[in-house]
Design a protein around this motif. Structure first.
Motif: not given
Length: 180
Positions: A154-170
């Motif tokens: 598992l990784h704990t991910l952080e970003a200033d917007t959820m859109n960045k995290i979602n794009a990375a997950c895609n």
């Protein structure tokens, strides 16, 4: 160069210096940098940092050095824990997928049969930090924690917007790394 004992800083002065230096920067500081500044070995610095952590100082050890955890800054960030599965050779690709979207990879977590969850700080947010992390693993002949669990971690991910995290997950999904 041998340093005389009287030239060495006391543990209290070293610990104060460590805390002051960490408070003055957002960049990691290596144990070797502290050791050079205080005329002691890196191992003495590791001990000092352990004592500071035991006193609840918010210090984390990353692959780039020691840092203070900024609690206020972290409250503003979006966070998500994701499950990944890949070979050690795909680690750099995985981390690039994440940091290329402006995501900080805070840690890696694996489930150990005896110890339970093992968490290690990763703290990479750009390709240069990823390259340094991977290089350090190779230079020290260390193994990735994910080898304990046949690639699952598992990784704990952080970003200033959820859109960045979602794009990375895609991107992780497309690479076949994200476990859903």
């Amino acid at each position: 160069m041998n340093v005389k004992d009287q030239d060495k800083m006391s543990s209290i002065k070293r610990q104060n210096l460590i805390m002051n230096m960490l408070k003055e920067t957002e960049s990691p500081i290596t144990g070797s940098e502290f050791a050079n500044k205080t005329n002691v070995s890196r191992q003495v610095i590791v001990q000092d940092v352990s004592i500071l952590k035991a006193k609840n100082e918010p210090i984390i050890a990353t692959s780039q050095g020691y840092m203070l955890i900024n609690q206020q800054q972290n409250e503003d960030l979006q966070k998500l824990v994701v499950v990944c599965n890949h070979t050690p050779e795909q680690t750099q690709e995985e981390l690039y997928c994440l940091v290329d979207h402006g995501v900080l990879v805070r840690d890696v977590i694996v489930e150990h049969a005896v110890y339970g969850d093992l968490t290690a700080s990763v703290m990479v947010s750009n390709r240069a930090e990823v390259d340094q992390f991977v290089k350090r693993i190779k230079e020290t002949n260390a193994t990735y924690l994910s080898t304990l669990t046949e690639g699952i971690h598992l990784h704990t991910l952080e970003a200033d917007t959820m859109n960045k995290i979602n794009a990375a997950c895609n991107d992780l999904k497309k690479a076949g790394i994200l476990v859903q």
